[in-house]
Scaffold this active site. Structure first.
Site, short mmCIF file in Angstrom:
data_model
loop_
_atom_site.label_atom_id
_atom_site.label_comp_id
_atom_site.label_asym_id
_atom_site.label_seq_id
_atom_site.Cartn_x
_atom_site.Cartn_y
_atom_site.Cartn_z
N HIS A 44 -0.42 1.12 9.41
CA HIS A 44 0.88 1.58 8.92
C HIS A 44 0.72 2.80 8.01
O HIS A 44 1.36 3.84 8.22
CB HIS A 44 1.58 0.43 8.18
CG HIS A 44 2.92 0.78 7.63
ND1 HIS A 44 4.09 0.50 8.30
CD2 HIS A 44 3.28 1.41 6.48
CE1 HIS A 44 5.12 0.94 7.57
NE2 HIS A 44 4.65 1.49 6.46
N GLU A 45 -0.15 2.67 7.02
CA GLU A 45 -0.30 3.78 6.06
C GLU A 45 -0.90 5.01 6.76
O GLU A 45 -0.48 6.13 6.50
CB GLU A 45 -1.17 3.37 4.86
CG GLU A 45 -0.70 2.12 4.13
CD GLU A 45 0.76 2.12 3.74
OE1 GLU A 45 1.31 3.21 3.49
OE2 GLU A 45 1.36 1.02 3.69
N HIS A 101 1.70 6.86 8.76
CA HIS A 101 2.63 7.65 7.94
C HIS A 101 2.18 9.11 7.86
O HIS A 101 3.00 9.98 7.54
CB HIS A 101 2.68 7.09 6.51
CG HIS A 101 3.78 6.10 6.27
ND1 HIS A 101 5.07 6.29 6.68
CD2 HIS A 101 3.77 4.90 5.61
CE1 HIS A 101 5.81 5.25 6.29
NE2 HIS A 101 5.05 4.39 5.65
N ALA A 159 0.85 -1.19 0.00
CA ALA A 159 0.00 0.00 0.00
C ALA A 159 0.88 1.24 0.00
O ALA A 159 2.10 1.13 0.14
CB ALA A 159 -0.88 0.01 1.24
N MET A 160 0.25 2.40 -0.16
CA MET A 160 1.01 3.64 -0.27
C MET A 160 0.31 4.78 0.45
O MET A 160 -0.90 4.99 0.29
CB MET A 160 1.20 3.96 -1.76
CG MET A 160 1.97 5.23 -2.02
SD MET A 160 3.67 5.13 -1.39
CE MET A 160 3.93 6.84 -0.96
N GLU A 161 1.11 5.52 1.21
CA GLU A 161 0.59 6.51 2.17
C GLU A 161 0.34 7.90 1.58
O GLU A 161 0.38 8.89 2.32
CB GLU A 161 1.58 6.63 3.33
CG GLU A 161 2.92 7.32 2.98
CD GLU A 161 4.06 6.37 2.66
OE1 GLU A 161 3.79 5.23 2.24
OE2 GLU A 161 5.22 6.79 2.81
N1 0A1 Z 1 5.78 3.66 1.38
C1 0A1 Z 1 5.02 2.46 1.22
C2 0A1 Z 1 5.67 1.40 0.45
C3 0A1 Z 1 5.80 1.58 -1.01
C4 0A1 Z 1 7.02 1.85 -1.55
C5 0A1 Z 1 7.19 1.95 -2.91
C6 0A1 Z 1 6.10 1.77 -3.70
O1 0A1 Z 1 6.28 1.83 -5.03
C7 0A1 Z 1 6.06 0.85 -5.84
C8 0A1 Z 1 4.86 1.50 -3.18
C9 0A1 Z 1 4.72 1.44 -1.82
C10 0A1 Z 1 4.81 1.87 2.59
O2 0A1 Z 1 5.74 1.80 3.38
O3 0A1 Z 1 3.72 1.42 2.87
ZN ZN Z 2 5.67 2.51 5.09
#
Ligand code: 0A1
Ligand code: ZN
Length: 881
Positions: free
Chosen positions: A304-305, A308, A269-271
């Site tokens: 987690h997200e 962030h 997932a992505m924050e």
């Molecule tokens: N920051 C997100 C993880 C994440 C990193 C890179 C990505 O690109 C493909 C996607 C998500 C986390 O820690 O949840």
């Molecule tokens: Zn993260």
């Protein structure tokens, strides 16, 4: 795809940008194959910067179609453009100016899922780490922060939902058949937190009232028809929001918080600010289709997200070397959240199992790197278990050093001092040094020295003087680029357990710093002397896994059994049982390899059965006790010349010995651990199911027939029970008619539900033995296998390579050849996915010579391919070095 060799980026080369970005205004005119992006960017030159320095913007596979300076066309002589950069010269020395960049991009053709892409007809973005530069030319780095205004224009019928970061400004009809929506995010943010989603999606809505009384609209978007399956995610979100207020004093800061679940996503997932994008695997759940583990994962990742928002978004990273600043800290926060929601001890056991099985091998192999690396060639390859999990352990140690209150004060200072900034690990550590008045210089080596420290302990007791002496030695192994290491500050939680099981309190301890129940190992060699101990104690060391180390402490089976029976820290009891099992399992592997008879120490059997049968202990804990170290764990303990077949044979024999001796206990547990009433994913019920499933596994070993598992499969009324029975059947009786029938029933029942079909793929991909490869190849031909979908690829190919030691590591090397072919197939479409799956071979050097040679050959085939992405080239070259 970028196939340039990938320049090495060095931490030491960091310098701020020449221009400060004040504001960003983006307009998207959506089209599946030809989306127009207009970016209006306001900059000014940073004070003191050379007035002739040009503005250099990043791009990736971009086509520039227009460039304006303060709304006037920029003459061709004033700029240079390539798909990777846009350089504009002769810009004002002092006054702010506006640059308008127009690009056209093709979301439909974006198979690497970075930048703006399409998933099941929905527009979606992924910008971390460097995806924003695939949307427009931009200073695409985390230390460039600005408020964003976003306008989305798109076909009205196809895109009833048009979302971006921040608060909704408004939307309406635009022109014939098209609509627009506008968003404003007032919080300055780096480009990696930008998000846009548009399409036809269903929504689940709720609200949350923050601690100062603001109402926040909560929305979770899913594909139509899946709304009911987002209920648990919504519940987890509200609990996360409340927990962050109570534990860290962090309140949400926009009037809306949105989550979108998509079916094509490279990670979990992505924050993105106010608009998290999730792999739908970590949103969708109902009892029929999700296991207890799925529910726990959803809870953890939603948290987690969300967390962030403060650790990552409000305070972000100065550069990508500082990734652990947001990731390690946020993992620590989500671990603490889950520990508060569930059983703390069981959660800790699961974390440590994960750390040892994922991070320890990384730290011991060719891909080892510090928690805060100092150079990289491809940043996507640094979203590693070292940055995340070891990063979290480092923050946990700060909390152990300072105590919970001391840690909280340091965090308060961090939020107060750095809100709105892009900072470094040094800034973070300084907050704890300043708030606690403690020097953390030596401690900070945890960020810069790679490798898992090895602590060797030996002890002696002198009855006459009532003295217990503990000698400790630490050694940090050499890792790539770091041959020599300095001694680290290692906090070791301890307890001295007396004969009667009570903790013995020494009258004095000398030899080093001791705070409460923590010994501070700071020298290479250190001797702690405990006085006033009236009878020989048993030392329980590194309780709660206070430090992420390998501990070599030759304690007798009797001492380990004593800890397993009496320690007040449940984690330490589990650790003692694990330590008791390891020599049995490694010896069994050696005996299997040498064709010798395999035996199991009765003390191990007795200790495990005692804990498993102890009804005063929580079922989830007992299930953990019954889950012996994995084949991969045993391989790690053996340390080299490994034969996965022998490891498996040995482990199976030990399990059979326990199963035979404990048949009665397991039969009782299988009957007792029924859950009443409707399915609930809570920790208590999940624990009962876990223990019952462990009992079923041992009974199946003892009975050596598929009957009981087939019965459990037929009787299951939830996915957890169904999957555990199906896994037993498939892994133990792959050729039995009962197994074929169960796999078939499962497929018919869940056909069309991709996330469940992933389980069907995984369970078959992990069937042990040499036959696995043909099974996987056949499954790739199944129409349900979609080669472009990361979840499908991971569930079949990833699971085979990471989770089937005997099947993948076939002696003839066919498994490695197969993987190399798949990597070369995936790489041109999705380099990130290819590189990640390739890391499954990171421990190839610890295999016996025939397998290791075959693995090297496969890696060299990959390395020789001239068109590799930077992602795969970086991994394969480091693995072969
Ligand atoms: N920051 C997100 C993880 C994440 C990193 C890179 C990505 O690109 C493909 C996607 C998500 C986390 O820690 O949840
Ligand atoms: Zn993260």
């Amino acid at each position: 795809m970028r196939t340039d060799i990938g320049q090495i980026v060095n931490l030491a080369d960091y310098r701020p940008t020449d221009f400060v970005l004040e504001r960003v205004d983006l307009t998207f005119e959506l089209d599946p194959t030809n989306t127009k992006v207009e970016a209006r960017l306001i900059f000014h030159r940073r004070e003191g910067v050379d007035p002739s320095a040009p503005l250099v913007l990043d791009g990736d596979e971009l086509n520039l179609s227009g460039l304006l300076f303060d709304q006037n066309e920029v003459p061709a002589s004033q700029y240079d453009v390539t798909p990777e950069s846009l350089t504009i010269r002769d810009l004002p020395a002092e006054t702010p100016f506006e640059i308008t960049v127009t690009t056209y991009i093709n979301p439909e053709a974006n198979t690497q899922l970075m930048g703006l892409y399409r998933t099941n007809g929905v527009y979606c973005t992924q910008c971390e780490a460097e995806g924003f530069r695939r949307i427009t030319y931009f200073p695409d780095r985390p230390d460039v922060l600005a408020p964003y205004t976003i306008t989305i224009i798109g076909d009205k019928a196809a895109n009833p939902v048009m979302l971006s970061n921040g608060n909704f400004l408004g939307g309406a009809g635009y022109d014939e058949g098209r609509a627009f929506a506008a968003w404003f995010d007032p919080h300055p943010k780096p480009s990696y937190l930008f998000a846009l989603v548009a399409g036809d999606l269903g929504v689940v809505e709720d609200t949350f009232e923050t601690m100062s009384g603001n109402e926040v609209a909560l929305k979770i978007y899913v594909e139509h028809g899946k709304e009911a399956r987002a209920a648990y995610a919504m519940d987890a979100l509200k609990r996360s929001m409340k927990w962050d207020e109570e534990r860290f004093g962090r309140e949400y800061d926009l009037n809306i918080f949105q989550i979108v679940a998509v079916s094509d996503f490279n990670m979990g997932a992505m924050e993105n600010k106010g608009l998290n994008v999730f792999n739908d695997k970590y949103v969708l759940a109902d009892p029929e289709t999700a296991t207890d583990q799925d529910y726990a994962n959803i809870e953890a990742i939603i948290a987690h997200e969300y967390f962030h928002n403060w650790t990552g978004n409000r305070i972000t990273c100065r550069d990508w070397f500082q990734l652990c600043l947001k990731e390690g800290l946020t993992v620590f926060r989500d671990h603490e959240f889950s520990a508060d929601m569930r059983s703390r001890a069981v959660k800790r056991i699961a974390e440590v199992r994960h750390l040892k099985s994922e991070q320890f091998p990384e730290d011991a192999g060719p891909l080892a790197h510090p928690v805060r690396p100092t150079k990289y060639r491809e940043i996507n390859n640094f979203y590693t278990t070292t940055v995340y999990q070891k990063g979290s352990e480092v923050t946990r140690m700060i909390s152990t050093l300072l105590g919970q209150d001391g840690f909280k004060s340091g965090m308060d200072l961090y939020f107060e001092r750095h809100d709105g900034q892009a900072v470094t690990v040094e800034d973070y550590v300084k907050c704890f040094e300043d708030s606690a008045g403690r020097d953390l210089k030596q401690f900070s080596l945890w960020y810069s020295q790679a490798g898992t420290p090895l602590v060797t302990a030996s002890s002696e007791y002198d009855q006459a003087s009532g003295t217990f002496t503990l000698s400790l030695e630490q050694m940090v192994p050499a890792t790539p680029g770091q041959p020599d290491k300095l001694p680290m500050h290692i906090p070791l939680s301890f307890s001295l357990i007396s004969d009667n099981g009570a903790a013995a309190t020494p009258s004095s301890v000398t030899g080093g710093e001791v705070t409460g129940e923590v010994l501070h190992l700071t020298e290479r060699n250190q001797i702690f002397v405990f006085k006033g101990i009236s009878s020989r104690p048993v030392l329980s060391l590194n309780r709660g896994f206070s430090a992420p180390i390998n501990l070599q402490f030759n304690q007798s089976a009797a001492d380990l059994a004593h800890i397993a029976r009496h320690d007040t820290d449940l984690f330490a009891r589990w650790q003692a049982l694990t330590d008791l099992s390891i020599p049995n399992l490694t010896q069994a592997a050696r005996d299997a390899r040498d064709g010798k008879e395999i035996t199991c120490d009765p003390a191990l059997i007795a200790a495990i059965l005692e804990a498993a049968g102890d009804d005063t202990l929580e079922p989830a804990f007992r299930s953990q006790v019954l889950t012996l170290p994995s084949e991969a764990d045993i391989g790690r303990e053996l340390g080299g010349n490994n034969d996965p077949d022998a490891i498996r044979t040995g482990r199976q024999a030990i399990i059979s010995a326990i199963a035979t001796a404990g048949a009665q206990t397991f039969a009782r547990l299988f009957d007792d651990m029924q859950t009443d009433g409707a399915y609930s994913p809570d920790a208590e019920n999940a624990g009962k199911r876990a223990l019952r499933s462990s009992a079923l596994a041992y009974l199946t070993y003892a009975e050596a027939t598929p009957a009981r598992a087939a019965g459990a499969f037929a009787a299951a009324d939830n996915m957890t029970d169904q999957m555990s029975a199906l896994t037993l059947l498939a892994h133990h009786f792959p050729d039995a008619p009962e197994t074929a029938k169960a796999l078939d029933t499962f497929l018919t029942r869940f056909d069309g539900n991709a996330l469940v079909i992933d389980k069907w793929f995984s369970v078959q991909a992990t069937i042990p033995g040499a036959g696995a490869l043909d099974r996987v190849k056949a499954l790739m031909e199944n129409p349900r296998f979609i080669a472009g979908n990361p979840n499908r690829v991971r569930s079949l190919i990833g699971t085979f390579a990471f989770g089937n030691p005997t099947g993948f590591n076939r002696r003839d090397g066919e498994g490695y050849k197969f993987l190399a072919e798949r990597i070369l197939e995936i790489d041109p479409k999705n380099p990130q996915l290819a590189a990640r799956i390739l890391t499954s071979m990171r421990s190839w050097r610890s295999l016996e010579p025939q397998r290791a040679d075959a693995a090297r050959d496969a890696l060299m085939t990959i390395e020789r391919t001239p068109t590799l992405s930077t992602d795969v080239r970086d991994i394969v070259e480091r693995m072969l070095k």
